[in-house]
Design a protein around this motif. Structure first.
Motif, PDB file in Angstrom:
ATOM      1  N   VAL A 110      35.477  32.099  46.166  1.00  0.00           N
ATOM      2  CA  VAL A 110      36.512  32.264  47.183  1.00  0.00           C
ATOM      3  C   VAL A 110      37.830  32.502  46.450  1.00  0.00           C
ATOM      4  CG1 VAL A 110      37.722  31.207  49.121  1.00  0.00           C
ATOM      5  CG2 VAL A 110      35.296  30.757  48.798  1.00  0.00           C
ATOM      6  N   LEU A 111      38.483  33.604  46.817  1.00  0.00           N
ATOM      7  CA  LEU A 111      39.723  34.006  46.166  1.00  0.00           C
ATOM      8  C   LEU A 111      40.914  33.727  47.080  1.00  0.00           C
ATOM      9  CD1 LEU A 111      38.287  37.364  44.835  1.00  0.00           C
ATOM     10  CD2 LEU A 111      38.532  35.241  43.574  1.00  0.00           C
ATOM     11  N   SER A 112      42.123  33.768  46.540  1.00  0.00           N
ATOM     12  CA  SER A 112      43.286  33.228  47.250  1.00  0.00           C
ATOM     13  C   SER A 112      44.084  34.218  48.090  1.00  0.00           C
ATOM     14  CB  SER A 112      44.229  32.567  46.254  1.00  0.00           C
ATOM     15  OG  SER A 112      44.784  33.545  45.408  1.00  0.00           O
ATOM     16  N   GLN A 113      43.747  35.483  48.113  1.00  0.00           N
ATOM     17  CA  GLN A 113      44.548  36.464  48.854  1.00  0.00           C
ATOM     18  C   GLN A 113      44.486  36.211  50.353  1.00  0.00           C
ATOM     19  OE1 GLN A 113      44.891  39.942  47.041  1.00  0.00           O
ATOM     20  NE2 GLN A 113      46.541  40.496  48.407  1.00  0.00           N
ATOM     21  N   GLY A 114      45.619  36.220  50.999  1.00  0.00           N
ATOM     22  CA  GLY A 114      45.680  36.019  52.447  1.00  0.00           C
ATOM     23  C   GLY A 114      46.028  34.589  52.803  1.00  0.00           C
ATOM     24  N   GLU A 115      46.128  34.361  54.093  1.00  0.00           N
ATOM     25  CA  GLU A 115      46.450  33.025  54.609  1.00  0.00           C
ATOM     26  C   GLU A 115      45.358  32.574  55.558  1.00  0.00           C
ATOM     27  OE1 GLU A 115      49.020  31.048  53.721  1.00  0.00           O
ATOM     28  OE2 GLU A 115      49.555  32.591  52.267  1.00  0.00           O
ATOM     29  N   ILE A 116      45.224  31.263  55.698  1.00  0.00           N
ATOM     30  CA  ILE A 116      44.247  30.711  56.621  1.00  0.00           C
ATOM     31  C   ILE A 116      44.981  29.776  57.577  1.00  0.00           C
ATOM     32  CG2 ILE A 116      43.546  28.734  55.232  1.00  0.00           C
ATOM     33  CD1 ILE A 116      40.633  29.659  56.043  1.00  0.00           C
TER      34      ILE A 116
END
Length: 122
Positions: free
Chosen positions: A70-76
């Motif tokens: 799981v990579l960190s690009q974007g927001e959740i």
């Protein structure tokens, strides 16, 4: 669909002990067999997803398995439980800030061998 013997042959080439343990545990249960197939193959065939992509595909409160990293690009923005083989450091920070649970695949197999309520992203 791979056979158990083919997965066993592919495990012999692996050097990461955590990966080997995860594949062996996953191939014991029919519900987790797809995860074992993906992880036993070449690294380039593993699923690597950004947090933003996971957020688009998953509903609030679901359990999601990512057979890869799981990579960190974007927001959740949704609260969910994300189960993966590996997380980048930035991803761990973002997920813990957004109150998401993170777990390794091996730990989830031990807790939930029937994979009840788990959605596998491919």
């Amino acid at each position: 669909m791979k056979s158990k013997t083919l997965i066993k042959k592919q495990i012999e080439r692996k050097t990461n002990t955590e990966l080997i343990k995860t594949i062996i545990a996953a191939k014991k249960y029919q519900a987790w067999f797809n995860v074992a197939e993906i992880l036993s193959g070449p690294r380039r065939k593993r699923v690597n997803l950004n947090i933003g992509e996971i957020g688009e595909k998953v509903k609030e409160g679901e359990k999601v398995v990512v057979p890869g990293k799981v990579l960190s690009q974007g927001e959740i923005t949704k609260k969910m439980k994300i189960i993966a083989f590996n997380f980048s450091e930035k991803t761990k920070d973002k997920l813990l800030k957004s109150r998401c649970e993170i777990l390794s695949i091996l730990d989830e197999i031990k807790k939930n061998p029937e994979a009840k309520g788990v959605k596998i992203l491919k």
